[in-house]
Design a protein around this motif. Structure first.
Motif, short mmCIF file in Angstrom:
data_model
loop_
_atom_site.label_atom_id
_atom_site.label_comp_id
_atom_site.label_asym_id
_atom_site.label_seq_id
_atom_site.Cartn_x
_atom_site.Cartn_y
_atom_site.Cartn_z
N TYR A 97 0.84 -1.20 0.00
CA TYR A 97 0.00 0.00 0.00
C TYR A 97 0.87 1.25 0.00
N PRO A 98 0.59 2.26 -0.81
CA PRO A 98 -0.57 2.47 -1.67
C PRO A 98 -0.35 2.05 -3.12
N SER A 142 -5.77 -1.78 -6.67
CA SER A 142 -5.32 -1.06 -5.48
C SER A 142 -6.45 -1.07 -4.44
N ARG A 184 -8.95 -0.81 2.70
CA ARG A 184 -7.75 -0.85 3.55
C ARG A 184 -8.14 -1.08 5.00
#
Length: 105
Positions: A16-17, A70, A76
């Protein structure tokens, strides 16, 4: 949630990211495409990840376009919770799957 799904989420959190392509997961998580792509599809439909095709000409690049994935903001948070839940389980219960979290993954 299955162990392969948790391993994919772990890879997302580790990078991440940055966005990751399918080959990145196959190499780092060591799961086959027949397992990986259904996981990515479920995560994308649940809103945990976002996938985008790279903007190249396959004939110029001499390879197929790649789809990069992503984590979303909410994905997240959900991934961190899922990993924390997995890590808090006793070793004898790991790998047997966890309850499905909100978002339908």
């Amino acid at each position: 949630m299955t162990d392969p799904t948790l391993r994919v989420l772990d890879a997302f959190l580790s990078e991440y990211p940055n966005a990751l392509a399918g080959a990145d997961f196959i190499n780092s998580v060591r799961i086959f495409s027949g397992t990986l792509y259904p996981i990515l599809d479920r995560l994308e439909r649940a809103g945990w990840i976002e996938g985008k095709w790279e903007e190249i000409s396959p004939s110029d690049a001499k390879r197929p376009r790649r789809r990069y994935y992503s984590l979303t903001g909410s994905g997240r948070i959900a991934a961190i919770r899922a990993i924390n839940e997995r890590d808090s389980m006793t070793p004898d219960r790991r790998g047997r799957g966890l309850p499905i979290h909100q978002g339908g993954v």
